[in-house]
Design a protein around this motif. Structure first.
Motif, PDB file in Angstrom:
ATOM      1  N   SER A 101      39.653  40.353  39.056  1.00  7.87           N
ATOM      2  CA  SER A 101      39.015  40.190  40.364  1.00  7.87           C
ATOM      3  C   SER A 101      38.776  38.722  40.735  1.00  7.87           C
ATOM      4  O   SER A 101      38.903  38.355  41.893  1.00  7.87           O
ATOM      5  CB  SER A 101      37.704  40.970  40.404  1.00  7.87           C
ATOM      6  N   ILE A 102      38.484  37.894  39.746  1.00  2.00           N
ATOM      7  CA  ILE A 102      38.204  36.492  40.072  1.00  2.00           C
ATOM      8  C   ILE A 102      39.484  35.789  40.551  1.00  2.00           C
ATOM      9  O   ILE A 102      39.455  34.942  41.448  1.00  2.00           O
ATOM     10  CB  ILE A 102      37.537  35.747  38.884  1.00  2.00           C
ATOM     11  N   PHE A 103      40.622  36.170  39.963  1.00  2.00           N
ATOM     12  CA  PHE A 103      41.895  35.564  40.375  1.00  2.00           C
ATOM     13  C   PHE A 103      42.291  36.043  41.771  1.00  2.00           C
ATOM     14  O   PHE A 103      42.810  35.290  42.580  1.00  2.00           O
ATOM     15  CB  PHE A 103      42.989  35.917  39.363  1.00  2.00           C
ATOM     16  N   GLU A 104      42.041  37.315  41.997  1.00  7.23           N
ATOM     17  CA  GLU A 104      42.310  37.895  43.323  1.00  7.23           C
ATOM     18  C   GLU A 104      41.505  37.156  44.379  1.00  7.23           C
ATOM     19  O   GLU A 104      42.027  36.744  45.407  1.00  7.23           O
ATOM     20  CB  GLU A 104      41.829  39.336  43.273  1.00  7.23           C
ATOM     21  N   ALA A 105      40.211  36.981  44.109  1.00  4.77           N
ATOM     22  CA  ALA A 105      39.341  36.332  45.079  1.00  4.77           C
ATOM     23  C   ALA A 105      39.803  34.897  45.337  1.00  4.77           C
ATOM     24  O   ALA A 105      39.895  34.461  46.486  1.00  4.77           O
ATOM     25  CB  ALA A 105      37.895  36.348  44.565  1.00  4.77           C
ATOM     26  N   PHE A 106      40.130  34.185  44.279  1.00  5.18           N
ATOM     27  CA  PHE A 106      40.616  32.818  44.455  1.00  5.18           C
ATOM     28  C   PHE A 106      41.921  32.794  45.243  1.00  5.18           C
ATOM     29  O   PHE A 106      42.176  31.881  46.024  1.00  5.18           O
ATOM     30  CB  PHE A 106      40.815  32.116  43.107  1.00  5.18           C
ATOM     31  N   SER A 107      42.754  33.803  45.010  1.00  6.67           N
ATOM     32  CA  SER A 107      44.011  33.868  45.760  1.00  6.67           C
ATOM     33  C   SER A 107      43.726  33.895  47.248  1.00  6.67           C
ATOM     34  O   SER A 107      44.323  33.162  48.029  1.00  6.67           O
ATOM     35  CB  SER A 107      44.806  35.116  45.368  1.00  6.67           C
ATOM     36  N   LYS A 108      42.794  34.759  47.617  1.00  5.23           N
ATOM     37  CA  LYS A 108      42.460  34.895  49.039  1.00  5.23           C
ATOM     38  C   LYS A 108      41.926  33.577  49.598  1.00  5.23           C
ATOM     39  O   LYS A 108      42.246  33.194  50.723  1.00  5.23           O
ATOM     40  CB  LYS A 108      41.398  35.983  49.223  1.00  5.23           C
ATOM     41  N   VAL A 109      41.106  32.900  48.796  1.00  2.00           N
ATOM     42  CA  VAL A 109      40.513  31.654  49.271  1.00  2.00           C
ATOM     43  C   VAL A 109      41.585  30.584  49.457  1.00  2.00           C
ATOM     44  O   VAL A 109      41.635  29.886  50.467  1.00  2.00           O
ATOM     45  CB  VAL A 109      39.425  31.172  48.277  1.00  2.00           C
ATOM     46  N   ILE A 110      42.454  30.470  48.475  1.00  2.00           N
ATOM     47  CA  ILE A 110      43.496  29.436  48.510  1.00  2.00           C
ATOM     48  C   ILE A 110      44.499  29.703  49.631  1.00  2.00           C
ATOM     49  O   ILE A 110      44.976  28.784  50.294  1.00  2.00           O
ATOM     50  CB  ILE A 110      44.235  29.357  47.148  1.00  2.00           C
ATOM     51  N   GLN A 111      44.818  30.991  49.832  1.00  2.56           N
ATOM     52  CA  GLN A 111      45.817  31.305  50.865  1.00  2.56           C
ATOM     53  C   GLN A 111      45.417  30.760  52.235  1.00  2.56           C
ATOM     54  O   GLN A 111      46.259  30.363  53.027  1.00  2.56           O
ATOM     55  CB  GLN A 111      46.031  32.816  50.951  1.00  2.56           C
ATOM     56  N   LYS A 112      44.119  30.737  52.484  1.00  2.58           N
ATOM     57  CA  LYS A 112      43.668  30.239  53.790  1.00  2.58           C
ATOM     58  C   LYS A 112      43.928  28.741  53.943  1.00  2.58           C
ATOM     59  O   LYS A 112      43.841  28.212  55.039  1.00  2.58           O
ATOM     60  CB  LYS A 112      42.179  30.524  53.962  1.00  2.58           C
ATOM     61  N   LEU A 113      44.217  28.067  52.831  1.00  2.00           N
ATOM     62  CA  LEU A 113      44.458  26.624  52.910  1.00  2.00           C
ATOM     63  C   LEU A 113      45.936  26.302  53.109  1.00  2.00           C
ATOM     64  O   LEU A 113      46.317  25.145  53.278  1.00  2.00           O
ATOM     65  CB  LEU A 113      43.991  25.932  51.621  1.00  2.00           C
ATOM     66  N   ILE A 114      46.789  27.311  53.014  1.00  2.00           N
ATOM     67  CA  ILE A 114      48.227  27.036  53.056  1.00  2.00           C
ATOM     68  C   ILE A 114      48.725  26.972  54.493  1.00  2.00           C
ATOM     69  O   ILE A 114      48.587  27.926  55.240  1.00  2.00           O
ATOM     70  CB  ILE A 114      49.007  28.116  52.291  1.00  2.00           C
ATOM     71  N   PRO A 115      49.290  25.841  54.869  1.00  2.00           N
ATOM     72  CA  PRO A 115      49.855  25.748  56.203  1.00  2.00           C
ATOM     73  C   PRO A 115      51.064  26.687  56.305  1.00  2.00           C
ATOM     74  O   PRO A 115      51.799  26.844  55.342  1.00  2.00           O
ATOM     75  CB  PRO A 115      50.316  24.291  56.321  1.00  2.00           C
TER      76      PRO A 115
END
Ligand SMILES: Nc1nc2c(ncn2[C@@H]2O[C@H](COP(=O)(O)OP(=O)(O)OP(=O)(O)O)[C@@H](O)[C@H]2O)c(=O)[nH]1
Ligand SMILES: Nc1nc2c(ncn2[C@@H]2O[C@H](COP(=O)(O)OP(=O)(O)O)[C@@H](O)[C@H]2O)c(=O)[nH]1
Ligand SMILES: [Mg+2]
Lengths: 359, 351
Positions: free
Chosen positions: A177-191
């Motif tokens: 779950s922690i990796f999933e959550a980080f994935s979601k957070v990081i994806q918002k930073l990708i142009p």
């Protein structure tokens, strides 16, 4: 190229802030996700005394700042923080709440923080990690999440703030779950994330894949997936497959072979450099599950990224055809990241490449 | 010639809560480490017959460690428990502070009973729950415990030797003059283990290694296969436990700096099986994958595949498509050579 207006406009390196009360699990989270610390060993982490800066050196550079729990940056009697230096360039604020503890004070502090940053930086995404939910029942988890959400929304609307970008994630370092959550957070930073997603969706259609992910191999964060609905089970098995491949890579692929070994391989009857004896210079792996012969495939994209996909039943025989399609997408992805990469990195890669040729 | 089916009595002993049942369920029943936290204490002796390959059965005696049971094993049930033992595994819980003396005293009593009734038995001492020791301290803590256990073992063995040999236990053995004690170097190995990492697989692979019948045959045939297909390494796993039964490395393969790679592979593939079982919803012990291939460009290539009914084989190759494809075909063709791993051998002499 035309700048994408929807993408966050961060100059330089985007930054993630990890905040929350003492012992809420911030350092554990960053050690497990960014330094591969086994979760059980977080028991030995000491309380963080000063801001700890980590960086994710990957397809995109991201800094992670771990704040000591006892510091309140807004109402600190001793030090005045340069609020602009802290929040000026951040990609997201991650607020960690210990779900196994009394969380009212933490929620109050979070509300206070949101009110402060809303004034000057209304676009900052606030990602609330309701953490340590391992061992809690599903019902209880949802109850807590509902309760915390309401407490925050009520407070914000009392202050006249509606639609603040606040998101919630149930997390634990003891599972994916922690990796999933980080994935979601990081994806918002990708142009231009949408473009990446479209490439994966197309691949799934042409190859009849069930689900495809683009992984950051070092952290197992996925930075994009196709448009089929999110599915934790698929993410878990693909992520674990990355682990398997990483382990084999380390054990068998990370040490130099002798000259005589190479000479023998390149001599009679092969009479070819090993580079010419292989079909694909990038790492490629496949695993056939026994149930319904469902294969999972992995293909390295570059030194940071890998494409992992769950295939449809019995499609292992079509591998050659599939590989051709995958080749095309991998090429497309490489170009995509070449464009996105800052200029200096590209220059550095060229230098590295030259060095490689020289030896 | 091939030897017949073997049954081996394996005693699993140690204080209550030391982790015996947990490790047994992880190795032989595919439990996850974190699922062991909900276990209750073992009552008396939990007997299981683990079929390991076609021609070896382990009679695993998981002996509940609460004091009352322990006393009973050493008194009323002494002969029953300690006769015909092939292997004794004694588990020390490294974190049981304060109780070390008592644990050692029990250990000494058990060694005495073992030497009395099964003088040929091998002893494996597992210093367990090492994950609870800070990483930097682990080696020192283990070394210290090893020294202590070795000393206590030597004392226990020599005391038993000094006593008049128990006539009922060894009716054939001649009495020794008390001045001339034969050196019983007890066959003993010690391991630092934890259910949270691969150390458990290293210990258990050593435990089963010497019990596997026809080991020499397996090794010779693996070596021939390895040379024939130009491999750098071959590992043979038992299908349920994924313990390494046998292995072969080429000269280049032996240069691999990862000395712990065999137990690491067991651990990786075992946890992969878990992932699969969760994903597909099939039972833990079911076969989870049939084929795995990994080619790392010009570095190396490998495959792991179902081999005989009871085994999986992992083959590490130099890079190269042609070499890889012919190795796969040859491994499939070599299956019949290893069929004896699946069942009692056909008598060789009758022809
Ligand atoms: N059960 C459980 N425990 C966790 C989890 N994450 C962290 N912990 C434990 O929580 C404790 C505190 O973790 P830390 O990461 O040191 O906390 P912190 O937020 O960095 O604390 P400060 O540095 O004092 O602010 C440790 O014992 C961790 O093992 C989790 O997901 N589940
Ligand atoms: N930290 C840690 N706990 C362990 C380990 N092995 C077992 N345990 C725990 O110790 C407890 C007792 O284990 P159990 O197998 O029932 O002990 P037994 O009475 O010897 O059979 C359980 O809660 C296990 O989860 C280990 O390597 N490390
Ligand atoms: Mg038990």
């Amino acid at each position: 190229s035309v700048p994408d207006v929807a993408a966050p406009q961060t100059k330089g390196t985007p930054r993630l802030l990890l905040m929350g009360q003492r012992r809420s699990g911030k350092s554990s989270i960053s050690s497990v996700v960014f330094h591969k610390l086994p979760p059980s060993e977080t028991l030995y982490l000491e309380s963080t005394a000063r801001i700890q800066k980590d960086s994710l050196n990957s397809f995109m550079d991201v800094q992670i700042w771990d704040f000591p729990g006892q510091i309140d940056v807004f109402e600190n009697p001793n030090i005045t923080f340069d609020i602009d230096a802290i929040f000026g360039e951040i990609g997201a604020l991650i607020w960690v709440i210990d779900a196994q503890d009394d969380y009212l004070e933490s929620v109050a502090q979070l509300n206070n923080t949101i009110l402060h940053i809303q004034r000057s930086y209304p676009h900052i995404n606030v990602e609330v990690f309701i953490h340590k939910v391992d061992g809690l029942s599903d019902d209880y988890k949802l109850d807590i999440q509902r309760d915390i959400t309401i407490r925050i929304q009520d407070e914000l609307s009392d202050e006249g703030i509606e639609n603040a970008p606040v998101n919630f994630h149930l997390t634990s370092i003891y599972n994916h779950s922690i990796f999933e959550a980080f994935s979601k957070v990081i994806q918002k930073l990708i142009p231009r994330l949408g473009q990446l997603e479209a490439m994966l969706t197309n691949l799934c259609r042409t190859c009849r894949f069930e689900k495809a992910y683009l992984f950051d191999v070092n952290t197992k964060i996925y930075i994009a997936t196709d448009s089929t609905p999110e599915d934790m089970a698929s993410y878990e098995i693909c992520s674990d497959f990355v682990d398997v491949v990483i382990d084999f890579t380390e054990v068998y692929g990370s040490w130099p072979r002798t000259q005589s070994w190479r000479a023998r391989l390149e001599g009679e009857p092969w009479s070819q450099p090993v580079e010419d004896q292989v079909a694909c210079e990038l790492a490629e792996a496949g695993m056939v599950l026994s149930d319904a012969q469902r294969p999972i495939m992995l293909r390295e994209v570059d030194r940071f990224l890998a494409l992992v996909a769950i295939m449809k039943e019995g499609s292992y025989e079509k591998m050659p055809q599939i590989n051709l399609n995958v080749d095309v997408v991998v090429k497309g992805l490489t170009e995509f990241f070449d464009i996105t990469k800052p200029k200096e990195v590209k220059a550095a890669a060229v230098v590295e490449g030259r060095k490689g040729q020289g030896s | 010639t091939l030897k017949k089916v073997k049954k081996q009595k394996v005693l699993l002993m140690g204080k209550s809560g030391s982790g015996k049942s947990s490790m047994r369920s992880i190795i032989f029943s595919n439990f996850l480490a974190r699922d062991t936290r909900r276990r209750g204490a073992t009552i008396d002796i939990d007997l299981s017959h683990v079929k390991f390959l076609g021609n070896l059965t382990l009679n695993l005696w998981d002996c509940g460690g609460q004091e009352a049971f322990m006393e009973n094993y050493l008194s009323q049930q002494r002969a029953h428990v300690f006769s015909n033992v092939g292997v004794l595994i004694y588990v020390f819980d490294i974190e049981s502070r304060g109780d070390v003396e008592r644990d050692l005293a029990t250990y000494v009593n058990i060694i005495s009973a073992l030497v009395q009734y099964s003088r040929e038995a091998k002893v494996f001492v597992l210093v367990h729950k090492m994950d609870l020791i800070q990483p930097a301290m682990r080696e020192a803590v283990f070394d210290q415990r090893v020294a202590l256990v070795r000393r206590k073992t030597a004392e226990a063995v020599s005391i038993v030797r000094k006593q008049k040999p128990d006539a009922s236990a060894h009716p054939q053995s001649p009495p020794f003059p008390s001045t001339q004690i034969p050196d019983v170097d007890l066959d003993m190995q010690l391991f630092a283990t934890s259910i949270w990492d691969q150390s458990l697989y290293k210990a258990w692979a050593s435990i089963i290694h010497d019990l596997v019948p026809n080991l020499a045959v397996i090794e010779t045939q693996l070596a021939s296969l390895g040379v024939a297909i130009d491999a750098d390494e071959i590992l043979l796993f038992e299908r349920t436990s994924f313990l390494v039964v046998s292995k072969w490395s080429s000269r280049e393969g032996e240069r691999n700096p990862y000395g712990d790679r065999f137990e690491r592979m067991s651990n990786i593939l075992k946890s992969w099986k878990h992932t699969c079982s969760k994903f597909t919803g099939t039972p833990r012990n079911a076969e989870q994958f049939s084929d795995f291939e990994y080619k790392m460009g010009p570095n190396f290539a490998m495959f792991a595949t179902k081999f005989t009914t009871n085994t999986y084989i992992l083959v590490c190759m130099p890079p190269g498509e042609a070499r890889f494809n012919s190795a796969k075909l040859n491994v499939a063709a070599a299956r019949p050579w290893f069929r004896f791993l699946d069942g009692p051998p056909v008598p060789m002499s009758s022809s």
